[in-house]
Enzyme design. Structure first.
Site, PDB file in Angstrom:
ATOM      1  N   HIS A 181      32.963  46.467  38.124  1.00 57.64           N
ATOM      2  CA  HIS A 181      33.216  46.276  36.686  1.00 57.64           C
ATOM      3  C   HIS A 181      33.284  44.757  36.539  1.00 57.64           C
ATOM      4  CE1 HIS A 181      35.700  47.484  32.877  1.00 57.64           C
ATOM      5  NE2 HIS A 181      35.536  46.172  32.845  1.00 57.64           N
ATOM      6  N   CYS A 206      38.470  49.839  34.579  1.00 62.20           N
ATOM      7  CA  CYS A 206      38.546  50.654  33.354  1.00 62.20           C
ATOM      8  C   CYS A 206      39.935  51.281  33.243  1.00 62.20           C
ATOM      9  CB  CYS A 206      37.482  51.746  33.353  1.00 62.20           C
ATOM     10  SG  CYS A 206      35.832  51.171  32.897  1.00 62.20           S
ATOM     11  N   CYS A 254      36.607  54.022  37.862  1.00 61.29           N
ATOM     12  CA  CYS A 254      36.544  52.556  37.900  1.00 61.29           C
ATOM     13  C   CYS A 254      37.953  52.004  37.730  1.00 61.29           C
ATOM     14  CB  CYS A 254      35.632  52.040  36.796  1.00 61.29           C
ATOM     15  SG  CYS A 254      35.730  50.248  36.588  1.00 61.29           S
ATOM     16  N   HIS A 311      33.827  40.958  36.189  1.00 59.94           N
ATOM     17  CA  HIS A 311      35.079  40.203  36.093  1.00 59.94           C
ATOM     18  C   HIS A 311      34.848  38.786  36.602  1.00 59.94           C
ATOM     19  CE1 HIS A 311      34.911  42.019  40.081  1.00 59.94           C
ATOM     20  NE2 HIS A 311      35.537  40.934  40.514  1.00 59.94           N
TER      21      HIS A 311
HETATM   22  P1  AMP Z   1      35.395  40.917  43.727  1.00 54.43           P
HETATM   23  O1  AMP Z   1      35.547  40.949  45.217  1.00 54.43           O
HETATM   24  O2  AMP Z   1      34.737  39.659  43.189  1.00 54.43           O
HETATM   25  O3  AMP Z   1      34.727  42.176  43.204  1.00 54.43           O
HETATM   26  O4  AMP Z   1      36.867  40.849  43.136  1.00 54.43           O
HETATM   27  C1  AMP Z   1      37.685  41.953  43.019  1.00 54.43           C
HETATM   28  C2  AMP Z   1      39.081  41.425  42.966  1.00 54.43           C
HETATM   29  O5  AMP Z   1      39.915  42.435  42.414  1.00 54.43           O
HETATM   30  C3  AMP Z   1      39.680  41.084  44.339  1.00 54.43           C
HETATM   31  O6  AMP Z   1      40.052  39.702  44.337  1.00 54.43           O
HETATM   32  C4  AMP Z   1      40.885  42.008  44.457  1.00 54.43           C
HETATM   33  O7  AMP Z   1      41.988  41.395  45.101  1.00 54.43           O
HETATM   34  C5  AMP Z   1      41.177  42.358  43.016  1.00 54.43           C
HETATM   35  N1  AMP Z   1      41.808  43.651  42.770  1.00 54.43           N
HETATM   36  C6  AMP Z   1      41.459  44.864  43.259  1.00 54.43           C
HETATM   37  N2  AMP Z   1      42.263  45.828  42.784  1.00 54.43           N
HETATM   38  C7  AMP Z   1      43.141  45.216  41.950  1.00 54.43           C
HETATM   39  C8  AMP Z   1      44.237  45.670  41.148  1.00 54.43           C
HETATM   40  N3  AMP Z   1      44.590  46.967  41.099  1.00 54.43           N
HETATM   41  N4  AMP Z   1      44.917  44.757  40.422  1.00 54.43           N
HETATM   42  C9  AMP Z   1      44.589  43.449  40.482  1.00 54.43           C
HETATM   43  N5  AMP Z   1      43.563  42.965  41.197  1.00 54.43           N
HETATM   44  C10 AMP Z   1      42.847  43.821  41.932  1.00 54.43           C
HETATM   45 ZN    ZN Z   2      34.931  49.898  34.535  1.00 50.84          ZN
END
Ligand code: AMP
Ligand code: ZN
Length: 107
Positions: free
Chosen positions: A95, A6, A3, A97
């Site tokens: 995860h 995580c 993940c 958010h």
């Molecule tokens: P969701 O599509 O609501 O699941 O949002 C996931 C978000 O995580 C997206 O806006 C991505 O741009 C962001 N994301 C994915 N990997 C990373 C990372 N390593 N660091 C920061 N943001 C990330």
């Molecule tokens: Zn997680």
């Protein structure tokens, strides 16, 4: 468990941290879709916000409090807090958010 959030919580992969609290951390979205785009993430793994709400309501309140503090620091104070829940709703990281987004950075 493989993940990505995580791993960010554990400090195993880098992120631009902008805040933290007892139950949550916050970092800049890697692919911002608004001038302000911060993710607020519970330290505990739950696959979406609904699961978090039932398993650890204190952590969800903490996440919203951290997000609102950061929104006040980084934006005009007018912001959106969104939780994509499920693939068809656009969730890509499983995860929980919240996305804090704002069109208006603080002057
Ligand atoms: P969701 O599509 O609501 O699941 O949002 C996931 C978000 O995580 C997206 O806006 C991505 O741009 C962001 N994301 C994915 N990997 C990373 C990372 N390593 N660091 C920061 N943001 C990330
Ligand atoms: Zn997680």
């Amino acid at each position: 468990m493989d993940c990505i959030f995580c791993k960010i919580v554990a400090g195993e992969i880098p992120a631009t941290l902008v805040g933290e609290s007892e139950h949550s951390i916050a970092f800049k979205d890697i692919s911002p879709r608004q001038p302000i785009h911060i993710l607020v993430v519970p330290r505990e793994h739950h696959s979406n916000v609904a699961e978090l709400a039932f398993a650890n309501p204190d952590a969800l309140v903490d996440l919203v409090q951290l997000g609102s503090h950061l929104a006040e620091q980084h934006s005009s104070g007018s912001f959106r807090l969104t939780f994509n829940t499920g693939t068809e709703a656009g969730q890509t990281v499983f995860h929980a958010h919240g996305h804090i987004t704002s069109t208006t950075p603080k002057k």
